[in-house]
Design a protein around this motif. Structure first.
Motif, PDB file in Angstrom:
ATOM      1  N   PRO A  59     -13.436 -19.286  34.978  1.00 36.80           N
ATOM      2  CA  PRO A  59     -13.445 -20.634  35.564  1.00 36.80           C
ATOM      3  C   PRO A  59     -12.533 -21.625  34.860  1.00 36.80           C
ATOM      4  O   PRO A  59     -11.952 -22.509  35.498  1.00 36.80           O
ATOM      5  CB  PRO A  59     -14.912 -21.045  35.435  1.00 36.80           C
ATOM      6  N   GLU A  60     -12.381 -21.494  33.554  1.00 42.35           N
ATOM      7  CA  GLU A  60     -11.556 -22.447  32.801  1.00 42.35           C
ATOM      8  C   GLU A  60     -10.083 -22.382  33.202  1.00 42.35           C
ATOM      9  O   GLU A  60      -9.316 -23.318  32.934  1.00 42.35           O
ATOM     10  CB  GLU A  60     -11.682 -22.178  31.293  1.00 42.35           C
ATOM     11  N   MET A  61      -9.667 -21.286  33.840  1.00 35.77           N
ATOM     12  CA  MET A  61      -8.261 -21.099  34.190  1.00 35.77           C
ATOM     13  C   MET A  61      -7.942 -21.514  35.616  1.00 35.77           C
ATOM     14  O   MET A  61      -6.822 -21.314  36.086  1.00 35.77           O
ATOM     15  CB  MET A  61      -7.873 -19.619  34.010  1.00 35.77           C
ATOM     16  N   LYS A  62      -8.874 -22.128  36.320  1.00 35.70           N
ATOM     17  CA  LYS A  62      -8.710 -22.331  37.761  1.00 35.70           C
ATOM     18  C   LYS A  62      -7.514 -23.190  38.137  1.00 35.70           C
ATOM     19  O   LYS A  62      -6.984 -23.061  39.242  1.00 35.70           O
ATOM     20  CB  LYS A  62      -9.987 -22.920  38.354  1.00 35.70           C
ATOM     21  N   ASN A  63      -7.053 -24.053  37.247  1.00 36.73           N
ATOM     22  CA  ASN A  63      -5.905 -24.921  37.554  1.00 36.73           C
ATOM     23  C   ASN A  63      -4.628 -24.473  36.860  1.00 36.73           C
ATOM     24  O   ASN A  63      -3.648 -25.220  36.798  1.00 36.73           O
ATOM     25  CB  ASN A  63      -6.225 -26.364  37.152  1.00 36.73           C
ATOM     26  N   MET A  64      -4.636 -23.245  36.348  1.00 37.49           N
ATOM     27  CA  MET A  64      -3.497 -22.776  35.558  1.00 37.49           C
ATOM     28  C   MET A  64      -2.554 -21.863  36.331  1.00 37.49           C
ATOM     29  O   MET A  64      -1.586 -21.363  35.783  1.00 37.49           O
ATOM     30  CB  MET A  64      -4.013 -22.022  34.325  1.00 37.49           C
ATOM     31  N   GLY A  65      -2.804 -21.631  37.611  1.00 34.78           N
ATOM     32  CA  GLY A  65      -1.989 -20.686  38.356  1.00 34.78           C
ATOM     33  C   GLY A  65      -2.550 -19.283  38.198  1.00 34.78           C
ATOM     34  O   GLY A  65      -3.481 -19.054  37.430  1.00 34.78           O
ATOM     35  N   ASP A  66      -1.974 -18.321  38.939  1.00 36.97           N
ATOM     36  CA  ASP A  66      -2.506 -16.969  38.829  1.00 36.97           C
ATOM     37  C   ASP A  66      -2.004 -16.305  37.544  1.00 36.97           C
ATOM     38  O   ASP A  66      -1.050 -16.779  36.919  1.00 36.97           O
ATOM     39  CB  ASP A  66      -2.146 -16.137  40.069  1.00 36.97           C
ATOM     40  N   PRO A  67      -2.646 -15.211  37.110  1.00 36.30           N
ATOM     41  CA  PRO A  67      -2.275 -14.568  35.850  1.00 36.30           C
ATOM     42  C   PRO A  67      -0.807 -14.180  35.753  1.00 36.30           C
ATOM     43  O   PRO A  67      -0.197 -14.288  34.691  1.00 36.30           O
ATOM     44  CB  PRO A  67      -3.193 -13.336  35.810  1.00 36.30           C
ATOM     45  N   GLU A  68      -0.225 -13.737  36.869  1.00 39.49           N
ATOM     46  CA  GLU A  68       1.185 -13.332  36.833  1.00 39.49           C
ATOM     47  C   GLU A  68       2.096 -14.525  36.549  1.00 39.49           C
ATOM     48  O   GLU A  68       3.070 -14.415  35.796  1.00 39.49           O
ATOM     49  CB  GLU A  68       1.573 -12.655  38.145  1.00 39.49           C
ATOM     50  N   GLN A  69       1.802 -15.666  37.161  1.00 41.98           N
ATOM     51  CA  GLN A  69       2.606 -16.874  36.906  1.00 41.98           C
ATOM     52  C   GLN A  69       2.476 -17.310  35.457  1.00 41.98           C
ATOM     53  O   GLN A  69       3.463 -17.672  34.807  1.00 41.98           O
ATOM     54  CB  GLN A  69       2.135 -18.000  37.834  1.00 41.98           C
ATOM     55  N   MET A  70       1.264 -17.288  34.949  1.00 38.00           N
ATOM     56  CA  MET A  70       1.043 -17.662  33.557  1.00 38.00           C
ATOM     57  C   MET A  70       1.789 -16.724  32.624  1.00 38.00           C
ATOM     58  O   MET A  70       2.446 -17.161  31.675  1.00 38.00           O
ATOM     59  CB  MET A  70      -0.451 -17.642  33.236  1.00 38.00           C
ATOM     60  N   LEU A  71       1.691 -15.431  32.905  1.00 35.66           N
ATOM     61  CA  LEU A  71       2.314 -14.439  32.036  1.00 35.66           C
ATOM     62  C   LEU A  71       3.834 -14.585  32.039  1.00 35.66           C
ATOM     63  O   LEU A  71       4.480 -14.481  30.979  1.00 35.66           O
ATOM     64  CB  LEU A  71       1.908 -13.040  32.490  1.00 35.66           C
ATOM     65  N   ALA A  72       4.431 -14.831  33.200  1.00 36.47           N
ATOM     66  CA  ALA A  72       5.881 -15.000  33.278  1.00 36.47           C
ATOM     67  C   ALA A  72       6.328 -16.190  32.435  1.00 36.47           C
ATOM     68  O   ALA A  72       7.336 -16.125  31.716  1.00 36.47           O
ATOM     69  CB  ALA A  72       6.307 -15.183  34.737  1.00 36.47           C
ATOM     70  N   LYS A  73       5.581 -17.277  32.498  1.00 40.76           N
ATOM     71  CA  LYS A  73       5.912 -18.463  31.716  1.00 40.76           C
ATOM     72  C   LYS A  73       5.832 -18.175  30.220  1.00 40.76           C
ATOM     73  O   LYS A  73       6.712 -18.553  29.438  1.00 40.76           O
ATOM     74  CB  LYS A  73       4.967 -19.610  32.076  1.00 40.76           C
ATOM     75  N   VAL A  74       4.799 -17.475  29.819  1.00 40.56           N
ATOM     76  CA  VAL A  74       4.595 -17.208  28.395  1.00 40.56           C
ATOM     77  C   VAL A  74       5.627 -16.220  27.864  1.00 40.56           C
ATOM     78  O   VAL A  74       6.115 -16.351  26.737  1.00 40.56           O
ATOM     79  CB  VAL A  74       3.168 -16.697  28.145  1.00 40.56           C
ATOM     80  N   ARG A  75       5.986 -15.248  28.674  1.00 42.41           N
ATOM     81  CA  ARG A  75       7.020 -14.302  28.228  1.00 42.41           C
ATOM     82  C   ARG A  75       8.338 -15.011  27.983  1.00 42.41           C
ATOM     83  O   ARG A  75       9.091 -14.663  27.075  1.00 42.41           O
ATOM     84  CB  ARG A  75       7.192 -13.193  29.271  1.00 42.41           C
ATOM     85  N   ALA A  76       8.598 -16.049  28.776  1.00 44.87           N
ATOM     86  CA  ALA A  76       9.845 -16.805  28.596  1.00 44.87           C
ATOM     87  C   ALA A  76       9.784 -17.731  27.386  1.00 44.87           C
ATOM     88  O   ALA A  76      10.780 -17.926  26.694  1.00 44.87           O
ATOM     89  CB  ALA A  76      10.130 -17.625  29.858  1.00 44.87           C
ATOM     90  N   SER A  77       8.623 -18.278  27.116  1.00 50.72           N
ATOM     91  CA  SER A  77       8.518 -19.270  26.045  1.00 50.72           C
ATOM     92  C   SER A  77       8.130 -18.688  24.695  1.00 50.72           C
ATOM     93  O   SER A  77       8.383 -19.290  23.658  1.00 50.72           O
ATOM     94  CB  SER A  77       7.468 -20.333  26.417  1.00 50.72           C
ATOM     95  N   SER A  78       7.528 -17.494  24.695  1.00 52.19           N
ATOM     96  CA  SER A  78       6.896 -17.007  23.463  1.00 52.19           C
ATOM     97  C   SER A  78       7.147 -15.526  23.234  1.00 52.19           C
ATOM     98  O   SER A  78       6.224 -14.770  22.903  1.00 52.19           O
ATOM     99  CB  SER A  78       5.388 -17.275  23.518  1.00 52.19           C
ATOM    100  N   ALA A  79       8.377 -15.109  23.385  1.00 52.26           N
ATOM    101  CA  ALA A  79       8.697 -13.684  23.234  1.00 52.26           C
ATOM    102  C   ALA A  79       8.336 -13.173  21.844  1.00 52.26           C
ATOM    103  O   ALA A  79       7.855 -12.037  21.678  1.00 52.26           O
ATOM    104  CB  ALA A  79      10.179 -13.454  23.517  1.00 52.26           C
ATOM    105  N   GLU A  80       8.551 -14.002  20.833  1.00 58.30           N
ATOM    106  CA  GLU A  80       8.264 -13.575  19.450  1.00 58.30           C
ATOM    107  C   GLU A  80       6.782 -13.272  19.270  1.00 58.30           C
ATOM    108  O   GLU A  80       6.401 -12.244  18.691  1.00 58.30           O
ATOM    109  CB  GLU A  80       8.708 -14.675  18.473  1.00 58.30           C
ATOM    110  N   SER A  81       5.927 -14.144  19.773  1.00 62.02           N
ATOM    111  CA  SER A  81       4.490 -13.923  19.645  1.00 62.02           C
ATOM    112  C   SER A  81       4.043 -12.722  20.480  1.00 62.02           C
ATOM    113  O   SER A  81       3.238 -11.903  20.020  1.00 62.02           O
ATOM    114  CB  SER A  81       3.718 -15.169  20.072  1.00 62.02           C
TER     115      SER A  81
END
Length: 370
Positions: free
Chosen positions: A224-246
């Motif tokens: 429920p806490e993720m309901k306004n964050m977009g779907d998992p694939e969208q979130m993952l694509a954003k994070v892969r672009a911003s946080s490759a090192e992590s």
């Protein structure tokens, strides 16, 4: 043997729920002090896009019980219309002078929550002679805007706890009272995962993502806490672009050798652990979960962890205890506004469950730290 032990812990959970109400009060030694800190590590670290680039912590601790201090109710939300009850404490009270050093338990909240959501546990630990430190995880706490990185980069939570522990040890007030040889950690939900990482567990996020791709409706994929964050694939694509090192070091070890025992409450993301993911865990581990938990079901989370950690202990609380039962007790306003986060099943007394679990935690840490 494991089946017998699990059955025994089910019975134990029922017994404590009946008896602990008076038991905890009878062993009370300290008034509870509450304070806050903002730790700013001096080294470069991943803040997960958080607005506040600091580790904001709530600290509960033993205060002088000399008859001059009076605990006052603490709440979450507007003072005139609070949403949750957060125990009783004396704000910024002097730390108890009855002994020089105290054991420490670091606390990790659930996804999208806050340190104060573990006040029910932190205050009880403090009453029993522990310094309990809850950390607001950057990008993933309710006090500031959520970020995709805060939800996806789970392993960075372990670095939050380790850095906050560094800050505690050098704090002018609390540092001199920390017993560096007696440190534990406890966490709820993804915070339960966090403390398992501190114990030496390693995760493989790709395993988790594959399970979500197979069935995107699984509770563990969209909470429920993720309901306004977009779907998992969208979130993952954003994070892969911003946080490759992590992302590249997601499977690394985040073992903190200072942590001697961990207590995981409704630990989550079970599919992220490979069968050998717990091979480096050598410290005592206890877990507790509700039998009716739909977010972190026993079979795919704590039950699976138990099968991979033969020396761990698991307690399953019956009779409708679910995931959000482990949040602070809701007020009438909270129940009216917050839906699932306050919606306990008929017959579930959240405060009794808290009393059960906090008694278990005190007993566990007393055995393994004291």
């Amino acid at each position: 043997m494991r089946t017998l032990r699990l059955a025994a812990t089910l019975v134990f959970g029922l017994t404590v729920m009946v008896s602990v109400r008076g038991g905890l009060a009878a062993t009370t030694t300290y008034e509870v002090g509450e304070s806050s800190r903002v730790f700013k590590p001096g080294h470069a670290r991943n803040w997960r896009g958080a607005k506040t680039q600091a580790l904001v912590a709530t600290i509960w601790y033993p205060a002088n019980a000399d008859g001059t201090l009076y605990e006052e109710p603490q709440v979450i939300g507007p003072p005139d219309m609070p949403l949750f009850l957060a125990g009783g404490a004396v704000l910024n009270a002097p730390i108890a002078s009855s002994q020089v050093k105290f054991p420490v338990v670091m606390l990790s909240h659930g996804t999208g929550g806050s340190a104060m959501q573990l006040a029910w546990l932190g205050t009880v630990l403090a009453r029993h002679g522990y310094i309990a430190v809850g950390v607001n995880h950057p990008g993933n706490n309710a006090l500031e805007p959520y970020t995709a990185e805060g939800f996806v980069l789970w392993w960075e939570r372990a670095t939050d706890i380790s850095d906050a522990l560094d800050g505690l040890m050098t704090d002018s007030t609390f540092g001199p009272h920390v017993d560096e040889g007696r440190i534990g950690a406890a966490g709820f939900s993804i915070g339960g995962y966090t403390v398992l990482e501190l114990a030496g567990a390693r995760t493989d996020q790709e395993r988790f993502l594959k399970a979500c791709q197979t069935d995107p409706t699984l509770h563990k994929c969209v909470v429920p806490e993720m309901k306004n964050m977009g779907d998992p694939e969208q979130m993952l694509a954003k994070v892969r672009a911003s946080s490759a090192e992590s992302m590249a070091r997601g499977g690394a070890s985040y073992r903190d050798a200072r942590v001697k025992a961990v207590f995981a409450i409704a630990p989550a993301v079970g599919q992220a652990f490979a069968p050998d993911g717990f091979r480096e865990v050598t410290i005592p581990v206890a877990m507790v979960v509700g039998a009716a938990d739909p977010i972190a079901p026993v079979a795919t989370n704590a039950g699976r962890f138990l099968a991979l950690m033969p020396d761990a202990h698991l307690t399953v609380l019956p009779d409708g205890v679910a995931h959000y039962t482990f949040l602070d007790t809701c007020t009438d306003v909270g129940r009216a506004k917050l839906g699932v986060f306050c919606g306990d099943a008929a017959g579930v007394d959240r405060e009794k469950v808290h009393a059960t679990v906090s008694a278990m935690a005190v007993k566990f840490f007393d055995k393994n730290l004291k």
